[in-house]
Design a protein around this motif. Structure first.
Motif, mmCIF file in Angstrom:
data_model
loop_
_atom_site.group_PDB
_atom_site.id
_atom_site.type_symbol
_atom_site.label_atom_id
_atom_site.label_comp_id
_atom_site.label_asym_id
_atom_site.label_seq_id
_atom_site.Cartn_x
_atom_site.Cartn_y
_atom_site.Cartn_z
ATOM 1 N N LYS A 126 -26.810 15.979 -23.522
ATOM 2 C CA LYS A 126 -26.725 15.952 -25.152
ATOM 3 C C LYS A 126 -27.855 16.554 -25.775
ATOM 4 C CE LYS A 126 -23.629 12.585 -24.806
ATOM 5 N NZ LYS A 126 -22.318 12.780 -24.926
ATOM 6 N N CYS A 127 -28.130 17.797 -25.216
ATOM 7 C CA CYS A 127 -29.238 18.654 -25.790
ATOM 8 C C CYS A 127 -28.914 19.958 -25.548
ATOM 9 C CB CYS A 127 -30.615 18.227 -25.366
ATOM 10 S SG CYS A 127 -30.950 18.408 -23.447
ATOM 11 N N ALA A 128 -29.656 21.001 -26.237
ATOM 12 C CA ALA A 128 -29.314 22.338 -26.423
ATOM 13 C C ALA A 128 -30.261 22.787 -25.033
ATOM 14 C CB ALA A 128 -29.834 23.061 -27.610
ATOM 15 N N ASP A 129 -31.265 22.367 -24.677
ATOM 16 C CA ASP A 129 -32.374 22.868 -23.744
ATOM 17 C C ASP A 129 -32.214 21.666 -22.265
ATOM 18 O OD1 ASP A 129 -34.326 24.035 -22.076
ATOM 19 O OD2 ASP A 129 -35.724 23.907 -23.458
ATOM 20 N N VAL A 130 -31.215 22.095 -21.604
ATOM 21 C CA VAL A 130 -31.059 21.212 -20.462
ATOM 22 C C VAL A 130 -32.175 21.461 -19.327
ATOM 23 C CG1 VAL A 130 -29.387 20.793 -18.641
ATOM 24 C CG2 VAL A 130 -28.555 21.299 -20.608
ATOM 25 N N SER A 131 -32.544 22.512 -19.325
ATOM 26 C CA SER A 131 -33.564 22.818 -18.467
ATOM 27 C C SER A 131 -35.121 21.818 -18.580
ATOM 28 C CB SER A 131 -34.077 24.352 -18.473
ATOM 29 O OG SER A 131 -33.018 24.992 -17.836
ATOM 30 N N ASP A 132 -35.310 22.174 -19.939
ATOM 31 C CA ASP A 132 -36.322 21.217 -20.364
ATOM 32 C C ASP A 132 -36.145 19.608 -19.985
ATOM 33 O OD1 ASP A 132 -38.833 20.528 -21.866
ATOM 34 O OD2 ASP A 132 -37.496 19.508 -23.158
ATOM 35 N N ILE A 137 -37.670 15.306 -15.899
ATOM 36 C CA ILE A 137 -37.123 14.497 -14.595
ATOM 37 C C ILE A 137 -37.852 14.806 -13.484
ATOM 38 C CG2 ILE A 137 -35.199 13.931 -12.913
ATOM 39 C CD1 ILE A 137 -33.247 14.199 -15.559
ATOM 40 N N GLU A 138 -37.992 16.098 -13.150
ATOM 41 C CA GLU A 138 -38.755 16.683 -12.145
ATOM 42 C C GLU A 138 -40.288 16.039 -12.051
ATOM 43 O OE1 GLU A 138 -38.120 20.862 -12.197
ATOM 44 O OE2 GLU A 138 -37.353 20.879 -10.049
ATOM 45 N N MET A 165 -35.894 5.597 -2.459
ATOM 46 C CA MET A 165 -34.293 5.596 -2.351
ATOM 47 C C MET A 165 -33.872 7.174 -2.788
ATOM 48 S SD MET A 165 -32.772 1.915 -2.931
ATOM 49 C CE MET A 165 -33.972 0.696 -2.608
ATOM 50 N N ILE A 166 -34.615 7.573 -3.391
ATOM 51 C CA ILE A 166 -34.259 9.057 -4.108
ATOM 52 C C ILE A 166 -34.822 10.056 -3.193
ATOM 53 C CG2 ILE A 166 -34.275 10.530 -6.177
ATOM 54 C CD1 ILE A 166 -34.564 7.993 -7.800
ATOM 55 N N HIS A 167 -33.979 10.774 -2.271
ATOM 56 C CA HIS A 167 -34.682 11.503 -1.516
ATOM 57 C C HIS A 167 -34.883 12.987 -1.867
ATOM 58 C CE1 HIS A 167 -32.942 8.916 2.072
ATOM 59 N NE2 HIS A 167 -33.700 8.565 1.480
ATOM 60 N N SER A 168 -33.836 13.638 -2.821
ATOM 61 C CA SER A 168 -34.362 14.806 -3.328
ATOM 62 C C SER A 168 -33.156 15.140 -4.635
ATOM 63 C CB SER A 168 -33.990 15.927 -2.433
ATOM 64 O OG SER A 168 -32.509 16.096 -1.911
ATOM 65 N N ILE A 169 -33.568 15.902 -5.388
ATOM 66 C CA ILE A 169 -32.666 16.352 -6.489
ATOM 67 C C ILE A 169 -32.791 17.902 -7.011
ATOM 68 C CG2 ILE A 169 -31.822 16.115 -8.938
ATOM 69 C CD1 ILE A 169 -33.124 13.271 -8.944
ATOM 70 N N GLU A 170 -31.691 18.508 -6.848
ATOM 71 C CA GLU A 170 -31.602 20.154 -7.282
ATOM 72 C C GLU A 170 -30.897 20.285 -8.526
ATOM 73 O OE1 GLU A 170 -30.350 22.493 -4.002
ATOM 74 O OE2 GLU A 170 -31.446 21.410 -2.709
ATOM 75 N N PHE A 171 -31.085 21.120 -9.293
ATOM 76 C CA PHE A 171 -30.552 21.238 -10.782
ATOM 77 C C PHE A 171 -30.020 22.806 -11.014
ATOM 78 C CE2 PHE A 171 -31.442 22.861 -15.037
ATOM 79 C CZ PHE A 171 -30.488 21.791 -15.648
ATOM 80 N N THR A 172 -29.025 22.677 -11.643
ATOM 81 C CA THR A 172 -28.326 24.178 -12.113
ATOM 82 C C THR A 172 -27.728 23.562 -13.487
ATOM 83 O OG1 THR A 172 -27.603 24.532 -10.005
ATOM 84 C CG2 THR A 172 -26.497 25.966 -11.785
ATOM 85 N N ASP A 173 -28.381 24.655 -14.409
ATOM 86 C CA ASP A 173 -27.867 24.592 -15.698
ATOM 87 C C ASP A 173 -26.387 25.266 -15.917
ATOM 88 O OD1 ASP A 173 -27.309 24.792 -18.610
ATOM 89 O OD2 ASP A 173 -29.397 25.433 -18.945
ATOM 90 N N LYS A 174 -25.388 24.707 -16.087
ATOM 91 C CA LYS A 174 -23.879 25.067 -16.188
ATOM 92 C C LYS A 174 -23.430 25.421 -17.739
ATOM 93 C CE LYS A 174 -21.838 24.757 -12.993
ATOM 94 N NZ LYS A 174 -21.888 25.559 -11.994
ATOM 95 N N GLY A 175 -24.535 25.316 -18.806
ATOM 96 C CA GLY A 175 -24.228 25.704 -19.952
ATOM 97 C C GLY A 175 -23.660 24.605 -20.759
ATOM 98 N N ILE A 199 -29.865 8.400 -11.458
ATOM 99 C CA ILE A 199 -30.167 9.249 -12.479
ATOM 100 C C ILE A 199 -30.331 8.868 -13.878
ATOM 101 C CG2 ILE A 199 -28.686 11.022 -13.889
ATOM 102 C CD1 ILE A 199 -27.343 12.063 -11.269
ATOM 103 N N ASN A 200 -29.283 7.662 -14.171
ATOM 104 C CA ASN A 200 -29.742 6.881 -15.496
ATOM 105 C C ASN A 200 -30.826 6.519 -15.683
ATOM 106 O OD1 ASN A 200 -27.270 7.403 -16.657
ATOM 107 N ND2 ASN A 200 -26.202 5.830 -15.705
ATOM 108 N N SER A 201 -31.537 5.924 -14.343
ATOM 109 C CA SER A 201 -32.912 5.105 -14.473
ATOM 110 C C SER A 201 -33.970 6.310 -14.856
ATOM 111 C CB SER A 201 -33.118 4.552 -13.138
ATOM 112 O OG SER A 201 -32.146 3.571 -12.966
ATOM 113 N N LEU A 202 -33.740 7.505 -13.990
ATOM 114 C CA LEU A 202 -34.863 8.509 -14.262
ATOM 115 C C LEU A 202 -34.648 9.026 -15.636
ATOM 116 C CD1 LEU A 202 -34.498 10.619 -11.152
ATOM 117 C CD2 LEU A 202 -36.554 9.706 -11.633
ATOM 118 N N CYS A 203 -33.395 9.421 -16.191
ATOM 119 C CA CYS A 203 -33.328 9.823 -17.721
ATOM 120 C C CYS A 203 -34.149 8.698 -18.605
ATOM 121 C CB CYS A 203 -31.946 9.969 -17.902
ATOM 122 S SG CYS A 203 -31.252 11.400 -17.202
#
Length: 221
Positions: A126-132, A137-138, A165-175, A199-203
């Protein structure tokens, strides 16, 4: 029960057409398919015999997968190729057997070998800057502090720290505001964490708006 049983571990996929089918209905589906395929499935003894199936971690409703597993015990040996062909011919197109492996004697069943699940999750941030958004979250994950949520268990709903219980998360911006997350969470008999709760809890704790668009299980670890 007959002697000289043979157990096979099958890996199968579940497509979009069966993403709302319950785990119990999947068990019934495999029972019917094995009967139609005339496979030599072994059954338990007693007043209510049931097929000797052991399924892996139940797939949450609404999730697709390419990494579902079931151990099926037969009373006679068949080839892996024949097992796959006969069962696929009797299953709907949305459920496909991808691999079959004849297990060595005394191999632990699939539920005893799983400790984590890997998912691919598409999230609308829901934002323009997904990487931010993901950087926040990181940063939260790097702090390694407790992430306490209300989590439902078999017996009750209680406060639980899901951070371990969260072992790892990797991210890719899909546009277009969409991010693809590859997330590994705890799974198994002792602990289990659904990816959407993580994911919902981290956000929420990061103040990031998000909407999960789809979840696909990639692997049981």
């Amino acid at each position: 029960m007959l002697e000289n049983n043979f157990t096979y571990r099958l890996r199968y996929s579940r497509g979009a057409d069966v993403r709302y089918v319950s785990h119990l209905d999947i068990l019934k589906l495999f029972d019917r398919a094995c009967r139609r395929a005339e496979l030599p499935v072994d059954y338990s003894e007693g007043f209510n015999p049931h097929p000797e199936f052991v399924f892996g971690m139940p797939l949450p409703v609404g999730v697709t997968s390419e990494a579902e597993y079931v151990d099926i015990k037969l009373y006679e040996k068949i080839s892996n190729t024949d097992f796959i062909r006969r069962l696929n011919d009797s299953l709907p197109p949305a459920v496909r057997i991808m691999e079959s492996k004849h297990l060595a004697e005394r191999t632990p069943n699939i539920m005893k070998t799983v400790s984590a699940s890997k998912y691919r999750v598409l999230v609308d941030f829901k934002c323009a800057d997904v990487s931010d958004a993901f950087e926040k979250i990181e940063a939260e994950l790097d702090l390694n502090r407790p992430l306490v949520v209300m989590k439902k268990t078999k017996s009750a709903t209680k406060e639980t720290d899901i951070r371990p219980m969260i072992h790892s998360i990797e991210f890719t911006d899909k546009g277009n505001g969409i991010g693809e997350l590859l997330i590994v969470t705890a799974a198994g008999n002792l602990t289990n964490l659904r990816p959407e709760l993580a994911i919902n809890s981290l956000c929420e704790v990061c103040g990031v708006s998000c909407k999960i668009e789809s979840i696909h299980r990639l692997e049981l670890i």
